[in-house]
Design a protein around this motif. Sequence first.
Motif, PDB file in Angstrom:
ATOM      1  N   ILE A 129      33.853 -11.311  19.598  1.00  0.00           N
ATOM      2  CA  ILE A 129      33.948 -11.343  21.058  1.00  0.00           C
ATOM      3  C   ILE A 129      35.337 -10.892  21.507  1.00  0.00           C
ATOM      4  CG2 ILE A 129      33.907 -12.852  23.080  1.00  0.00           C
ATOM      5  CD1 ILE A 129      31.777 -14.528  21.591  1.00  0.00           C
ATOM      6  N   ALA A 130      36.381 -11.335  20.809  1.00  0.00           N
ATOM      7  CA  ALA A 130      37.751 -10.929  21.152  1.00  0.00           C
ATOM      8  C   ALA A 130      37.901  -9.423  21.020  1.00  0.00           C
ATOM      9  CB  ALA A 130      38.750 -11.649  20.263  1.00  0.00           C
ATOM     10  N   ALA A 131      37.328  -8.841  19.983  1.00  0.00           N
ATOM     11  CA  ALA A 131      37.403  -7.387  19.803  1.00  0.00           C
ATOM     12  C   ALA A 131      36.624  -6.674  20.897  1.00  0.00           C
ATOM     13  CB  ALA A 131      36.859  -7.009  18.430  1.00  0.00           C
ATOM     14  N   GLU A 132      35.477  -7.219  21.274  1.00  0.00           N
ATOM     15  CA  GLU A 132      34.635  -6.624  22.316  1.00  0.00           C
ATOM     16  C   GLU A 132      35.335  -6.670  23.680  1.00  0.00           C
ATOM     17  OE1 GLU A 132      31.207  -4.743  23.702  1.00  0.00           O
ATOM     18  OE2 GLU A 132      31.536  -5.338  21.624  1.00  0.00           O
ATOM     19  N   LEU A 133      35.934  -7.806  24.006  1.00  0.00           N
ATOM     20  CA  LEU A 133      36.606  -7.946  25.291  1.00  0.00           C
ATOM     21  C   LEU A 133      37.929  -7.185  25.318  1.00  0.00           C
ATOM     22  CD1 LEU A 133      35.973 -11.723  26.033  1.00  0.00           C
ATOM     23  CD2 LEU A 133      34.879  -9.777  27.137  1.00  0.00           C
ATOM     24  N   GLY A 134      38.623  -7.173  24.198  1.00  0.00           N
ATOM     25  CA  GLY A 134      39.888  -6.458  24.101  1.00  0.00           C
ATOM     26  C   GLY A 134      41.016  -7.182  24.813  1.00  0.00           C
ATOM     27  N   GLY A 135      42.191  -7.168  24.225  1.00  0.00           N
ATOM     28  CA  GLY A 135      43.374  -7.743  24.846  1.00  0.00           C
ATOM     29  C   GLY A 135      43.489  -9.248  24.733  1.00  0.00           C
ATOM     30  N   ILE A 136      42.600  -9.909  24.012  1.00  0.00           N
ATOM     31  CA  ILE A 136      42.688 -11.363  23.812  1.00  0.00           C
ATOM     32  C   ILE A 136      42.491 -11.676  22.344  1.00  0.00           C
ATOM     33  CG2 ILE A 136      41.944 -12.020  26.129  1.00  0.00           C
ATOM     34  CD1 ILE A 136      39.193 -12.587  24.954  1.00  0.00           C
ATOM     35  N   THR A 137      42.899 -12.865  21.966  1.00  0.00           N
ATOM     36  CA  THR A 137      42.790 -13.276  20.575  1.00  0.00           C
ATOM     37  C   THR A 137      41.533 -14.112  20.353  1.00  0.00           C
ATOM     38  OG1 THR A 137      44.003 -15.329  20.935  1.00  0.00           O
ATOM     39  CG2 THR A 137      45.310 -13.363  20.372  1.00  0.00           C
ATOM     40  N   ARG A 138      41.239 -14.276  19.108  1.00  0.00           N
ATOM     41  CA  ARG A 138      40.105 -15.118  18.711  1.00  0.00           C
ATOM     42  C   ARG A 138      40.300 -16.540  19.238  1.00  0.00           C
ATOM     43  NH1 ARG A 138      40.322 -18.600  14.680  1.00  0.00           N
ATOM     44  NH2 ARG A 138      38.400 -19.346  13.736  1.00  0.00           N
ATOM     45  N   ASN A 139      41.534 -17.057  19.130  1.00  0.00           N
ATOM     46  CA  ASN A 139      41.820 -18.415  19.591  1.00  0.00           C
ATOM     47  C   ASN A 139      41.653 -18.549  21.097  1.00  0.00           C
ATOM     48  OD1 ASN A 139      42.291 -19.368  17.059  1.00  0.00           O
ATOM     49  ND2 ASN A 139      44.497 -19.064  17.135  1.00  0.00           N
ATOM     50  N   ALA A 140      41.966 -17.480  21.841  1.00  0.00           N
ATOM     51  CA  ALA A 140      41.766 -17.509  23.288  1.00  0.00           C
ATOM     52  C   ALA A 140      40.278 -17.623  23.608  1.00  0.00           C
ATOM     53  CB  ALA A 140      42.361 -16.257  23.928  1.00  0.00           C
ATOM     54  N   VAL A 141      39.462 -16.915  22.844  1.00  0.00           N
ATOM     55  CA  VAL A 141      38.005 -16.993  23.040  1.00  0.00           C
ATOM     56  C   VAL A 141      37.521 -18.398  22.752  1.00  0.00           C
ATOM     57  CG1 VAL A 141      35.785 -16.182  22.160  1.00  0.00           C
ATOM     58  CG2 VAL A 141      37.626 -14.542  22.587  1.00  0.00           C
ATOM     59  N   ILE A 142      37.970 -18.975  21.637  1.00  0.00           N
ATOM     60  CA  ILE A 142      37.550 -20.329  21.268  1.00  0.00           C
ATOM     61  C   ILE A 142      37.964 -21.327  22.341  1.00  0.00           C
ATOM     62  CG2 ILE A 142      37.914 -22.199  19.598  1.00  0.00           C
ATOM     63  CD1 ILE A 142      38.131 -19.991  17.437  1.00  0.00           C
ATOM     64  N   GLY A 143      39.184 -21.201  22.829  1.00  0.00           N
ATOM     65  CA  GLY A 143      39.653 -22.104  23.882  1.00  0.00           C
ATOM     66  C   GLY A 143      38.815 -21.992  25.145  1.00  0.00           C
ATOM     67  N   LYS A 144      38.514 -20.766  25.550  1.00  0.00           N
ATOM     68  CA  LYS A 144      37.717 -20.572  26.767  1.00  0.00           C
ATOM     69  C   LYS A 144      36.301 -21.109  26.582  1.00  0.00           C
ATOM     70  CE  LYS A 144      37.465 -19.028  30.960  1.00  0.00           C
ATOM     71  NZ  LYS A 144      38.245 -19.657  32.019  1.00  0.00           N
ATOM     72  N   VAL A 145      35.730 -20.910  25.398  1.00  0.00           N
ATOM     73  CA  VAL A 145      34.383 -21.428  25.104  1.00  0.00           C
ATOM     74  C   VAL A 145      34.367 -22.940  25.248  1.00  0.00           C
ATOM     75  CG1 VAL A 145      32.753 -21.807  23.206  1.00  0.00           C
ATOM     76  CG2 VAL A 145      33.594 -19.515  23.680  1.00  0.00           C
ATOM     77  N   HIS A 146      35.387 -23.599  24.733  1.00  0.00           N
ATOM     78  CA  HIS A 146      35.440 -25.063  24.834  1.00  0.00           C
ATOM     79  C   HIS A 146      35.658 -25.516  26.275  1.00  0.00           C
ATOM     80  CE1 HIS A 146      35.037 -26.201  20.679  1.00  0.00           C
ATOM     81  NE2 HIS A 146      35.842 -25.221  20.339  1.00  0.00           N
ATOM     82  N   ARG A 147      36.515 -24.812  27.005  1.00  0.00           N
ATOM     83  CA  ARG A 147      36.740 -25.183  28.400  1.00  0.00           C
ATOM     84  C   ARG A 147      35.488 -24.974  29.247  1.00  0.00           C
ATOM     85  NH1 ARG A 147      41.507 -22.722  27.092  1.00  0.00           N
ATOM     86  NH2 ARG A 147      41.001 -20.772  28.134  1.00  0.00           N
ATOM     87  N   LEU A 148      34.687 -23.961  28.904  1.00  0.00           N
ATOM     88  CA  LEU A 148      33.448 -23.705  29.645  1.00  0.00           C
ATOM     89  C   LEU A 148      32.325 -24.636  29.198  1.00  0.00           C
ATOM     90  CD1 LEU A 148      33.473 -19.807  29.669  1.00  0.00           C
ATOM     91  CD2 LEU A 148      33.844 -21.329  31.617  1.00  0.00           C
TER      92      LEU A 148
END
Length: 179
Positions: free
Chosen positions: A29-48
Amino acid sequence: MTDPSQSWSDERVELLRKLWSDGLSASQIAAELGGITRNAVIGKVHRLGLSGRAKSTASAAPRPRKPTRQPGPAAAAPAAVMPGAMRTSAALAPQPAAEPAPMLMRLPQPREEVVIPMSERVTIMELRESMCRWPMGDPTTPEFRFCGARSELGMPYCAHHSRIAYQPVADRRRDRKRA
């Protein structure tokens, strides 16, 4: 650090939700979105609060383990490859390691069936360190005694009672299956 221009817009959050529900990993997902890290994706998933998701076929299959290098002459020098020969990863496939045989502790086997005469049985006050501590009878009665025979070195019981108390694991499992 992430690029501030690549913040979590509504479109990116929706794309994140879709990719997450499709079963993509956080790295994908981070590669698909671009400009964010894997950890940023994980954090956002948990916050959502996104938890349940479909398993992708890649993540459902167990991962192959990395092969371990065996020191030796073959590992020291690289093998020559003939031009035009196709290289495969079959040589790097993990080889199943032979499991070591389980260690079996040999317990002292009694030389004969032991019958303890009443005169050898002892009370708790007469019990000494080198005597068998196998209880005999009902502890609530005055006739309650301990075996009192000579115990094996480092063991609480004599050879006969050790055989009863310390059954091999295979025998215990076999007895449970019968019951």
